[in-house]
Structures are given as C-alpha cells and as structure tokens.
Design a protein around this motif. Structure first.
Motif, PDB file in Angstrom:
ATOM      1  N   SER A 185       9.954  -2.199  -5.980  1.00  0.00           N
ATOM      2  CA  SER A 185       8.543  -2.357  -5.639  1.00  0.00           C
ATOM      3  C   SER A 185       8.223  -3.819  -5.363  1.00  0.00           C
ATOM      4  O   SER A 185       7.356  -4.140  -4.566  1.00  0.00           O
ATOM      5  CB  SER A 185       7.670  -1.820  -6.763  1.00  0.00           C
ATOM      6  OG  SER A 185       8.119  -2.276  -7.999  1.00  0.00           O
ATOM      7  N   LYS A 186       8.953  -4.720  -6.037  1.00  0.00           N
ATOM      8  CA  LYS A 186       8.685  -6.140  -5.844  1.00  0.00           C
ATOM      9  C   LYS A 186       8.961  -6.561  -4.403  1.00  0.00           C
ATOM     10  O   LYS A 186       8.224  -7.345  -3.813  1.00  0.00           O
ATOM     11  CB  LYS A 186       9.543  -6.952  -6.803  1.00  0.00           C
ATOM     12  CG  LYS A 186       8.905  -8.267  -7.150  1.00  0.00           C
ATOM     13  CD  LYS A 186       9.641  -8.960  -8.259  1.00  0.00           C
ATOM     14  CE  LYS A 186       9.065 -10.350  -8.434  1.00  0.00           C
ATOM     15  NZ  LYS A 186       9.829 -11.151  -9.365  1.00  0.00           N
TER      16      LYS A 186
ATOM     17  N   LYS B 163       6.186  -5.494  -2.310  1.00  0.00           N
ATOM     18  CA  LYS B 163       5.023  -6.371  -2.496  1.00  0.00           C
ATOM     19  C   LYS B 163       5.150  -7.607  -1.608  1.00  0.00           C
ATOM     20  O   LYS B 163       4.181  -8.051  -0.999  1.00  0.00           O
ATOM     21  CB  LYS B 163       4.890  -6.779  -3.963  1.00  0.00           C
ATOM     22  CG  LYS B 163       3.685  -7.652  -4.213  1.00  0.00           C
ATOM     23  CD  LYS B 163       3.497  -7.892  -5.701  1.00  0.00           C
ATOM     24  CE  LYS B 163       2.528  -9.024  -6.002  1.00  0.00           C
ATOM     25  NZ  LYS B 163       1.335  -9.059  -5.177  1.00  0.00           N
TER      26      LYS B 163
ATOM     27  N   GLU C 169       2.443   4.360  -9.015  1.00  0.00           N
ATOM     28  CA  GLU C 169       2.795   3.175  -9.801  1.00  0.00           C
ATOM     29  C   GLU C 169       3.290   2.076  -8.884  1.00  0.00           C
ATOM     30  O   GLU C 169       2.919   0.915  -9.016  1.00  0.00           O
ATOM     31  CB  GLU C 169       3.897   3.525 -10.814  1.00  0.00           C
ATOM     32  CG  GLU C 169       3.396   3.749 -12.216  1.00  0.00           C
ATOM     33  CD  GLU C 169       4.514   4.276 -13.120  1.00  0.00           C
ATOM     34  OE1 GLU C 169       5.655   3.779 -13.004  1.00  0.00           O
ATOM     35  OE2 GLU C 169       4.232   5.202 -13.901  1.00  0.00           O
ATOM     36  N   THR C 170       4.175   2.473  -7.960  1.00  0.00           N
ATOM     37  CA  THR C 170       4.695   1.490  -7.008  1.00  0.00           C
ATOM     38  C   THR C 170       3.554   0.891  -6.199  1.00  0.00           C
ATOM     39  O   THR C 170       3.482  -0.323  -6.019  1.00  0.00           O
ATOM     40  CB  THR C 170       5.707   2.153  -6.057  1.00  0.00           C
ATOM     41  OG1 THR C 170       6.624   2.888  -6.840  1.00  0.00           O
ATOM     42  CG2 THR C 170       6.429   1.134  -5.225  1.00  0.00           C
TER      43      THR C 170
ATOM     44  N   GLU D 174       0.537   0.513  -7.005  1.00  0.00           N
ATOM     45  CA  GLU D 174      -0.234  -0.411  -7.825  1.00  0.00           C
ATOM     46  C   GLU D 174       0.477  -1.739  -7.972  1.00  0.00           C
ATOM     47  O   GLU D 174      -0.138  -2.796  -7.956  1.00  0.00           O
ATOM     48  CB  GLU D 174      -0.497   0.200  -9.197  1.00  0.00           C
ATOM     49  CG  GLU D 174      -1.896   0.753  -9.306  1.00  0.00           C
ATOM     50  CD  GLU D 174      -2.190   1.254 -10.694  1.00  0.00           C
ATOM     51  OE1 GLU D 174      -3.210   0.857 -11.243  1.00  0.00           O
ATOM     52  OE2 GLU D 174      -1.384   2.050 -11.232  1.00  0.00           O
ATOM     53  N   LYS D 175       1.820  -1.672  -8.115  1.00  0.00           N
ATOM     54  CA  LYS D 175       2.585  -2.920  -8.231  1.00  0.00           C
ATOM     55  C   LYS D 175       2.483  -3.718  -6.940  1.00  0.00           C
ATOM     56  O   LYS D 175       2.490  -4.944  -6.950  1.00  0.00           O
ATOM     57  CB  LYS D 175       4.048  -2.616  -8.548  1.00  0.00           C
ATOM     58  CG  LYS D 175       4.261  -2.303 -10.014  1.00  0.00           C
ATOM     59  CD  LYS D 175       5.735  -2.098 -10.295  1.00  0.00           C
ATOM     60  CE  LYS D 175       5.947  -1.416 -11.631  1.00  0.00           C
ATOM     61  NZ  LYS D 175       7.214  -0.666 -11.669  1.00  0.00           N
TER      62      LYS D 175
END
Lengths: 639, 200
Positions: free
Chosen positions: A308-309, A312, A414-415, A417-418
């Motif tokens: 997920s990072k 982002k 969740e991803t 949101e990250k």
C-alpha cells in the motif's frame, strides 16, 4: 525593554529546525532583527538570476512555490509551507538565485538577515549540520525521513540546468536479470516465452555473455515474412553484436546509445563490454518511463506496486502532477481523464493485492466506483464510495460467499485508507454488508430505488447511479446496467424524484446578482462551491442522462456533451453547462490543492475580479438547466 | 505665557521632535509607525492612556527591532474596573505619563503614524501633551479602518473593530490583548491593505 513581538516570533520559530536547536534567548535576539514581509498571491519573493538578498526566509503562514524555468516554461518543483526555510543560497554562494520563489497564496514570511544568523551557524554544530545536510541531500528538511531525497531545494547546484535535465542525468532503472536464451533454442519457444512474459526482447547468451538479441523486430521481419521457418534456431535470425552498456548508465546516455546505434534495446553487462556477464536490459520504454512524473510511468508504477505504501507514493505523485497541470493551465478535461485512469489503476491494484491476501474469489464479481470517482471526476483526496456485486450463488452458499467478499472489501478499504482516501461518512463502501451482495439482490435494490423512490431513500441512492466498473467480470456490469435502464425507461415517477432532488439547491445568486455565502460559524462568508454549484450540475446531468437512456457515460462533462448531440434544440444550454462544470471543477481543484482539503469552500476575498466574474458566469446555466428540469419532468405537480 | 507658541520655551526633546520634520529627507523610505494604545475608556477627556505599543514598517516589511512599548503609571485615581486594575499590577516597570510621552515622542520622530481608529488615540496623546504644556502631534496619520472602508467602498459610518479586520484579512491574533500585540496585528493588516490599495 522587552519586545513581545520578537518573543511571539521566537515562539513560532522554536518549533522548526534548525531553530529548535537554539536557546530561547538566542531566538528572541534573532527575532529582533527579523523583518516581517507580506506577499500577495503570486507575488515574487526572488527570481532566477536576481542577486541574492541579505536575508533568508521562513514561511510564517501561507505557501511559497519554488520553480525553475525549463523549455521556457515554469516548472514548480517544491512548495514551502509553514515553518519551511527558503532562500538559503546566500549562505553558501555569492552568485545569483537559481530558482524563483513565488507566493501561491497570501503569505507572510520572516526575513532573517544572514549576518545576524551566521554567528549561530558557526557556534552551533546542530544548526550547521542541518544547513549542510539540507544543501547536500537536496531536501528542505533532512530530518524528514519520508521526504529524504524527494524534494529539490533551491540550493542545488544546477549548472543552469532545469529540473528535467537533472532527471536526465540520474541513473536509469532497468530490468535486472533479464530472460536469456541460447543460440540453439528454437524460435517458436523463444516467441512463446516472450508472449507469456510480455517482453519485447530476449538476449542470446553464451557462457553468460551476450552474443546477440532477438526482438519483436526480428520476429516480424524474418519469421512472419516467411524468410525463415519458425522452427529455426536463434542464431539464424538474431541481431549481432548486441549494444552493451555499463550498469550505472544515465537516462541521457542510454538514449544517446539507442539513437547512435539505432536500436531499441541495450544489454547491460557487468563491465559494460560484450565480454562481460549480462546483468540487465534497457528498453526504449524504460527511457521514456524514467522521464519525470509522466502519467504513463505512474500507471506502470501503480500496476507494479506490491504494498500500500508504494500505491501511496503513486497517489502523492499524481497530486504533484495535478498541481503542475493546473499551474500550466492544462484543460481540466485532460487532467481528469489522466487522473481517473491512474486512480483506477491504483484501485485495481489495491483489489489485486487484497485478493492475494484473501485467497481466490469463490465466484465471479465486479467492483464499482461510485460518486465522484465513479464519474471519473475525482482530482482531490476526497472520500470514496464503492460497491461490490457478485454472481448469484445457491442459497446455502450465500453467506459463505458474502463473507469472503466482505473480508476482501475490508482489506481493500484498509489499503485505500493507507493511500490517503477517506471512507465514505455515510458508509457507502463495499465493506458495508448493504452494498456487497449478489447480482439479483442488487437488481432488487435498484428496482426499489427506481420504482418506489421515497424522498429519503433517493438522496442516498443518487451516487449509486454514477458507477464505474473498476475490476472483475464485465458481464456483471452489463447485466446490471441493462436491468437498471430497463426499469428506469419511461418511469416518470422516478425521473420526477431525481429531478426534484436536482433542483433542491437553486442557482447560488442573490436578488442583486451577488453571491450567496455560507452563514454557519465554521465556514462563514465563504462560498460553498460543491453543494451550491457543482452538485446541482452533476445532479441535473444525471437525471437527463438516465431519462435519455445514455449508458456507460457517467462523467458529468461527457453526459452534457452527449445530451447536446441528442437534443440539438437544447444543445447550447447543455454545452454551457459542460463548460460551467469544468470551470467550477477547476476552481474547486485549485482551492483543494492550496488548502489540502476537499476544496468545498472558496474564500471570495482571495479571488481576483476576473475570477469572480468567471465564477458568476457559471450560475446562469445552473438556473437554466433547473428550469429545463422543471418543465421536462413537470415537477410543478410534485413540488 | 505664549512661549510654547513661538517655540522658545520648549524642552529640548520637543525641539528635536519639531526639527525632525524640517530635516526630513525626501529620498529616504517612509518610516511608518504602527501603534496602539490601551486606555481606561473611550472618553478622550476623562480617560487616559495605560500603555502604548509601536512597531516600525519600512519598505513593505515590519521591522521587529524598530519597537517601542511603554506602560504608564497610575494617576492616583481609583479604577473601578477590576481587569484594568489587574493589568496595572503586572506592570512594575510602569513610568509616569510625562516620562512616557518624552520617550514616545523621541521614538516616533517624524514617522507616519498608523493605527486602528487613530483619531481617538491621537487625541488622547494630544491631551497628555497639553498637560505638559506642549503642542499637538505633528505626524501624519493613517487609519486602517478608513483604508478598509476605501478598499470596500463602504460608507464612513461602517465601523469594524480590530478583531473584525483581523478576521477579514486572516491575521492571527494573540489571545491576550496588549498594546504591542495589537500594534503588530494592525501592522500586518496595514501591510495587506497597502498592497491591495496599491499604495506606494
């Protein structure tokens, strides 16, 4: 005599490095020499080529953009916010500024005289190393780990080159450990490998050294033409010798080599010669991809992200890209279509990652984006809405299947949101069991909305009519769409309810053509561009599009364009609405980027006269389209 | 008796102050002094000044070092207002009005005075000077409230408090209201208004 103003400034400075390493009394002493400067929006603090000032600057409020000129265009490379330092150049060099600093909004900066500050630099190792590190690592704040190496401060030694040129001289990223074949391999097999791995070339090696290459070009020119049989061996058709390059080659060098030798691929070897061991391959695509934050690269990065990072990072870069595009006045339609592609790629990848963790889906399904993302209009990091539809399953398996998809949705959200998206405050997300169900249940749901639209129910449901297929099986989308439009067809009650909803907020002009401003405390005297101007246009586009059976187009701008085609008698109005929507969207995006928010509230004080007129001109179409709704759907009976 | 009219009997500081206007250098950048007074009330005859805060503005920038603040000691009168009383006790470095005026005059020199509703403040300073048998302030004065009215084409009776102006022009206020704090806020509003009115 005490100087409370200096103390107040010292209180501000002490929160930010390098000032945080100084004593409070020292800060007060420095503050007494500070000049407080106010900059209007778009006012230049210093320009490229200006002689250096005798002060450096700390942003007290507002934001200052740093830009360089490349190809006669201004390119924004960094933005300084509250507490950021800029204009350090005179500390290190006597020559002129290499960047332009321009305020992006009304800003206040503290000018700290270099001569006042110099003793503290010499006397305090923390301060000195902070400044040196800022200089060396090209970041404004080297203590900010996330941004290390990402930002380019104005201190960098540019050799009069621009930002794009710098990137040119960075090492290129390429495929390591490429796929190779030997001279005796049969072309059929090589071609099969290339197809399955989705690559355009295979290096032919002998003892790990490159002796030739087979690319798409060889296959089309020598095999497909019938010149050679598909069962010949690689050595017959390979191009030889291969152009080889060393490992740490820059983007510019790679491009030069390709142009010089007229090839599309370079083989990387350990020592850069043909006699070295193969370590990688550089394709033309890598060269293109390495150049700046271009949308293609972001798309590729999104597709390849594993965490997920990484997603982002892609989304953050997209924000930079949007900001730069807005600055360069690129038409908003282009920006939105590019951004929505990348947003979709991010969503798709997030779902793929979710599936990897949750396990293979038990049945086919489809993931839809709703609301602004569903309309492909999302530029800011606003909240996201989505829904999940899965194939019909026997009743006894229903719960099990539904549980799987709820779990999957939970992971995906969740991803999200990250990455930085907010969940829908109304819970319109697919991890909500109301919005994660089978095709039949969804069709029932839509039928309820369409055939028995209660005032309360319909408001919640409008975003569900702006859906965009993101991931899964397209047949589900088709089945759903067919069903929705079949039951909506000529359903006047339904149109009337959508229409009533669309005209709830009248055009935001007062009796004397002044703006209608917000009255509540928090947003007092600002203009709510979202609910007063954008939403009415979006709602109007939706009701007309559904009533005219326009399928597959959810974008507001395109809906109006399509409507203009279908109804020539109203074409002018529809086109005006399309333009108005773009203008409003542009205002909102600019505001959102500036204030790092959803851009819902515009402060009219900050707009220029021209901008205000532009904004006002958007209101007449809103008024006219609402009149058209009233007449078309005979709303007078209902309201 | 009429000595102050001819200027003969004036004290040295007043002479110096008067001279600064004659010797003014036309080429030097204009020095603005943004000031604010804390007063016992709004009546220029009955009330008096408790403290004055000033900060200098030159070439579109506030010079934090060009700063002056003074607290004026009590006039022996009893204050009915408790808050005023409190303000007084904190300031042990308060000095008599005469001394404060001498310092103030020495600081402002020929600068252009800027403030919020300057008329009242200047009138009260003039009253204090009158008590010292001196003439009125000779400085030019600019009122930010008037600047705001001009920018927005408002009529003269549309009055905004300093707090309201700070809100309109997005200036962060200090929580506790002091003369120097208000002077700084006024200075920021002044800088913004100057830009918007394109004053040179």
């Amino acid at each position: 005599m005490k100087n409370p103003i200096a103390e107040r400034i010292a209180d501000f400075l002490k929160h930010y490095p390098p000032f945080s390493s100084l004593q409070y009394t020292e800060l007060v002493a420095i503050a007494e020499h500070i000049k407080v400067v106010y900059l209007e929006k778009n006012q230049i603090l210093f320009k490229i080529g200006d002689p250096t000032h005798d002060s450096f600057y700390v942003v007290a409020s507002g934001a200052i953009g740093l830009s360089v000129i490349s190809d006669a265009e201004e390119t924004l490379i960094d933005k300084c916010d509250e507490g950021d330092i800029l204009g350090l150049r005179p500390f290190f060099a006597k020559n002129n500024y290499l960047m332009t600093a321009k305020s992006r909004e009304d800003s206040i900066v503290y000018a700290i005289p270099i001569e006042t500050f110099r003793p503290y630099v010499a006397g305090n190792t923390h301060v000195l190393s902070f400044l040196l590190e800022s200089f060396a690592s090209n970041t404004r704040n080297p203590y900010d780990k996330d941004n290390r190496g990402k930002l380019i401060s104005e201190n960098i030694i540019f050799n009069e080159q621009s930002a794009t040129d710098i990137q040119y001289f960075q090492p290129i990223k390429y495929t390591k450990n490429p796929i190779t074949a030997s001279t005796h391999d049969v072309i059929r097999h090589i071609a099969q490998t290339m197809a399955s791995r989705q690559i355009g070339s295979v290096i032919i090696q002998e003892n790990q050294m490159p002796i030739g290459i087979v690319t798409d070009f060889e296959l089309t020119s020598k095999i497909a033409t019938g010149q050679f049989s598909i069962d010949t061996t690689a050595e017959k058709i390979m191009t030889t010798p291969v152009v080889t390059v060393p490992e740490d080659i820059s983007i510019a060098e790679a491009q030069m080599m390709m142009l010089k030798h007229n090839v599309g691929y370079l083989c990387v070897t350990r020592d850069g010669t043909e006699k070295g061991i193969i370590t990688g391959i550089i394709s033309e695509h890598d060269v293109v991809a390495a150049q700046a934050n271009n949308p293609g690269v972001l798309l590729k990065q999104a597709k390849r992200a594993n965490r997920s990072k990484e997603l982002k990072v892609v989304r953050d870069k997209l924000t930079d890209l949007i900001q730069n595009s807005i600055d360069k006045n690129i038409p908003i339609s282009h920006i939105t279509s590019v951004a929505s592609e990348i947003n979709n790629a991010i969503s798709r990848r997030a779902i793929e990652l979710g599936i990897e963790k949750t396990g293979t889906p038990p049945v086919r399904f489809a993931w839809f984006s709703l609301g602004s993302q569903g309309r492909r209009e999302q530029l800011l990091m606003t909240d996201i809405n989505n829904s999940l539809v899965f194939e019909d399953v026997p009743a006894e398996k229903y719960d099990e299947v539904k549980n799987y998809f709820l779990q999957l949705s939970e992971r995906v959200l969740e991803t999200f949101e990250k990455i930085g998206f907010e969940k829908s405050p109304q819970g319109s997300n697919s991890n909500n069991e109301l919005w994660c169900k089978s095709l039949t249940d969804w069709i029932k749901q839509y039928n309820t909305w369409i055939n028995t639209p209660g005032e309360k129910g319909i408001h919640l449901s409008t975003i569900f009519f702006d859906y965009d297929f993101v991931y899964g099986d397209p047949f589900i989308e088709k089945a759903l769409t067919d069903e929705i439009f079949a039951s909506a067809n000529n359903n006047h009650l339904f149109y009337a309810f959508l229409g009533t909803d669309a005209i709830k907020k009248p055009a935001p002009l007062g009796f004397f053509r002044q703006f209608l401003l917000e009255q509540d405390e928090e947003h007092k005297d600002t203009f709510d561009i979202k609910s007063r101007a954008i939403t009415p246009l979006v709602d109007a586009a939706r009701v007309f599009a559904i009533s005219r059976d326009i399928r597959g187009i959810t974008n507001t701008y395109q809906r109006y364009k399509k409507l203009a085609d279908l109804e020539p008698q109203n074409a002018d109005l529809y086109l005006e609405c399309a333009e108005a929507f773009h203008t409003l969207h542009w205002f909102r995006t600019e505001e959102g980027l500036k204030t790092d928010s959803g851009g819902q509230y515009i402060n009219l004080e900050e707009l220029t006269k021209v901008d205000k007129v532009k904004l006002k001109n958007c209101f007449q179409p809103i008024n006219d389209i609402q009149d058209l709704i009233k007449n078309r759907f005979q709303l007078t009976y209902f309201t | 008796m009429l000595d102050w009219l001819t200027g003969k009997g004036d004290p040295d500081f007043w002479k110096k102050y008067s001279e600064s206007f004659d010797k003014a250098d036309a080429n030097a950048p204009v020095r603005y002094i943004v000031f604010d007074c804390e007063k016992t009330g709004q009546d220029w005859k009955e009330d008096h000044i408790l403290s004055i805060g000033c900060v200098g503005v030159e070439n579109d920038a506030i010079k934090v070092g060009d700063f002056f603040e003074v607290f004026i000691a009590d006039h022996k009168e009893k204050h009915e207002n408790e808050a005023v009383e409190k303000l007084f006790k904190v300031n042990t470095d308060a000095i008599p009005e005469t001394e404060a005026m001498i310092k103030f005059i020495g600081f402002i020199k020929n600068a252009t005075l800027v403030g919020h509703s300057t008329n009242l403040d200047i009138e009260m300073i003039n009253q204090a000077l009158k008590r010292m048998n001196l003439g009125k302030l000779k400085n030019e004065a600019i009122d930010i409230n008037v600047m705001h009215q001009r920018l927005k084409n408002l009529s003269e009776d549309q009055y905004h408090t300093l707090d309201q102006l700070c809100d309109i022009y997005k200036v962060k206020k200090n929580s506790r209201s002091t003369a120097s704090g208000d002077a700084y806020s006024s200075a920021l509003v002044f800088l913004k208004l100057r830009k918007k009115l394109k004053m040179k």
